[in-house]
Design a protein around this motif. Structure first.
Motif, PDB file in Angstrom:
ATOM      1  N   VAL A 210       0.838  -1.197   0.000  1.00 48.70           N
ATOM      2  CA  VAL A 210       0.000   0.000   0.000  1.00 48.70           C
ATOM      3  C   VAL A 210       0.878   1.255   0.000  1.00 48.70           C
ATOM      4  O   VAL A 210       0.598   2.221  -0.718  1.00 48.70           O
ATOM      5  CB  VAL A 210      -0.953   0.003   1.212  1.00 48.70           C
ATOM      6  CG1 VAL A 210      -1.753   1.308   1.258  1.00 48.70           C
ATOM      7  CG2 VAL A 210      -1.905  -1.187   1.152  1.00 48.70           C
TER       8      VAL A 210
ATOM      9  N   TYR B 262      -7.488   6.513  -1.644  1.00 53.03           N
ATOM     10  CA  TYR B 262      -7.169   5.488  -0.658  1.00 53.03           C
ATOM     11  C   TYR B 262      -8.014   5.766   0.587  1.00 53.03           C
ATOM     12  O   TYR B 262      -7.863   6.800   1.228  1.00 53.03           O
ATOM     13  CB  TYR B 262      -5.670   5.503  -0.337  1.00 53.03           C
ATOM     14  CG  TYR B 262      -4.838   4.999  -1.495  1.00 53.03           C
ATOM     15  CD1 TYR B 262      -4.448   3.667  -1.566  1.00 53.03           C
ATOM     16  CD2 TYR B 262      -4.482   5.853  -2.538  1.00 53.03           C
ATOM     17  CE1 TYR B 262      -3.711   3.188  -2.649  1.00 53.03           C
ATOM     18  CE2 TYR B 262      -3.753   5.390  -3.625  1.00 53.03           C
ATOM     19  CZ  TYR B 262      -3.366   4.055  -3.672  1.00 53.03           C
ATOM     20  OH  TYR B 262      -2.649   3.595  -4.745  1.00 53.03           O
TER      21      TYR B 262
ATOM     22  N   ARG C  38      -8.727   2.365  -3.584  1.00 55.30           N
ATOM     23  CA  ARG C  38      -8.417   1.179  -2.780  1.00 55.30           C
ATOM     24  C   ARG C  38      -8.942   1.415  -1.371  1.00 55.30           C
ATOM     25  O   ARG C  38      -8.676   2.457  -0.776  1.00 55.30           O
ATOM     26  CB  ARG C  38      -6.917   0.906  -2.727  1.00 55.30           C
ATOM     27  CG  ARG C  38      -6.564  -0.264  -1.802  1.00 55.30           C
ATOM     28  CD  ARG C  38      -5.125  -0.665  -1.897  1.00 55.30           C
ATOM     29  NE  ARG C  38      -4.859  -1.840  -1.089  1.00 55.30           N
ATOM     30  CZ  ARG C  38      -3.955  -2.761  -1.384  1.00 55.30           C
ATOM     31  NH1 ARG C  38      -3.231  -2.642  -2.476  1.00 55.30           N
ATOM     32  NH2 ARG C  38      -3.767  -3.784  -0.593  1.00 55.30           N
TER      33      ARG C  38
ATOM     34  N   CYS D 217      -8.377   0.528   2.206  1.00 56.01           N
ATOM     35  CA  CYS D 217      -7.186   0.014   2.895  1.00 56.01           C
ATOM     36  C   CYS D 217      -7.599  -0.738   4.159  1.00 56.01           C
ATOM     37  O   CYS D 217      -8.164  -0.143   5.085  1.00 56.01           O
ATOM     38  CB  CYS D 217      -6.252   1.162   3.237  1.00 56.01           C
ATOM     39  SG  CYS D 217      -5.712   2.091   1.782  1.00 56.01           S
TER      40      CYS D 217
END
Length: 316
Positions: free
Chosen positions: A140, A192, A215, A217
């Motif tokens: 990440v 994110y 994304r 996380c």
């Protein structure tokens, strides 16, 4: 009893902990010895994140300053001495920095020094996980560093319902419009999403983020907020909610990111560059209410308030 000693009681998550240590740094700048009373973490931190507070499981709140800032010198108070100081020298005052030792700082008032010491915290913000390779966290981190990343912090947990201090949870409408605003400024943005309620985010954010790169996380748990803080600090832009994580990510960021956050939490960054405060909730307005500077990504000058004479010392 030592005439030069200030003991500061610490509690809460990583952002609250930073504010306590910033206050301690201010006392140290005045020439006082500072130690930290960590009794709260043993007495109330164990299991503090739990389903009754809106979390999916039971998590502990730990003193994470040594994990997040491993090279920052921190002195822990001895338990017996901390109890003695608490009994005889307790104070909680918005002008606490003007008090002299012996002193036990036992409340939330007077924690105004995060901006003074942001360079100090940035220097030591190197959690060991940041140097790992071939882990989910490292993946990440690599993605964020190699993209036009916009970090979005969605505070849920104990703020997933009405809170007497924070009010109603941040509305999905706020995130929808903030994401669109960031995208209009930087079309190449990759979003994110960080939250202490990943399950809720996975249910509600995909429709908001459709046709966008993003994304969610999920590599850290709610008890590892300092790791989410680190990843957020690497993002080029930030969107915050009622919680403080995105705001402290800006404070610690090397990029001077634009931060969009609810106006209710404007106290910390009124004089910081690249902060946009907006109304939020059901009556949220479309337009920003305040823009503190033009949008740029050059590092801002070191921030100092216009005057610090009221605090009795000068920090250069």
């Amino acid at each position: 009893m030592r005439d030069n000693l200030v003991i500061i009681r610490v509690d809460g998550g990583i952002c609250s902990q930073i504010s306590f240590v910033a206050l301690g740094s201010a006392f140290e700048a005045k020439g006082y010895e500072v130690q930290y009373d960590l009794s709260w973490f043993e007495e109330q931190g164990i299991g503090a994140y739990n389903p009754s507070n809106g979390y999916d499981k039971v998590y502990n709140v730990s003193f994470d300053i040594p994990k997040a800032f491993p090279t920052l010198p921190i002195k822990i108070a001895e338990k017996t001495e901390a109890k003695h100081y608490k009994r005889f020298y307790f104070a909680n005052n918005d002008n606490i920095i003007t008090f002299s030792p012996p002193l036990y700082v036992g409340g939330y008032l007077g924690r105004h020094f995060d901006g003074y010491f942001k360079e100090l915290f940035r220097q030591h913000f190197i959690p060991k996980e940041s140097e790992q390779r071939d882990t989910a966290f490292a993946k990440v981190k690599e993605e964020i560093c190699s993209s036009m990343a916009c970090g979005v912090h969605v505070r849920r947990g104990d703020l997933s319902g009405f809170h007497p201090v924070y009010g109603e949870p941040t509305a999905l409408e706020y995130f929808t419009k903030a994401i669109s605003l960031i995208e209009s400024i930087q079309p190449e943005s990759v979003f994110y999403i960080f939250s202490d309620d990943v399950k809720w985010v996975k249910q509600h954010f995909p429709p908001i983020l459709k046709d966008r790169k993003y994304r969610i996380c999920d590599v850290n748990t709610p008890s590892e907020g300092y790791l989410d803080l680190y990843l957020l600090s690497l993002c080029k832009n930030l969107i915050g909610s009622q919680g403080s994580l995105a705001m402290y990510a800006k404070l610690l960021s090397p990029h001077n990111p634009l931060l969009i956050c609810p106006k209710i939490r404007d106290w910390l960054f009124k004089q910081e560059p690249n902060v946009m405060f907006v109304n939020w909730g059901e009556a949220m307005q479309l337009q920003p209410l305040e823009l503190n500077s033009t949008i740029s990504y050059s590092p801002p000058p070191h921030y100092l308030p216009k005057t610090n004479s009221d605090y009795g010392f000068i920090i250069a």
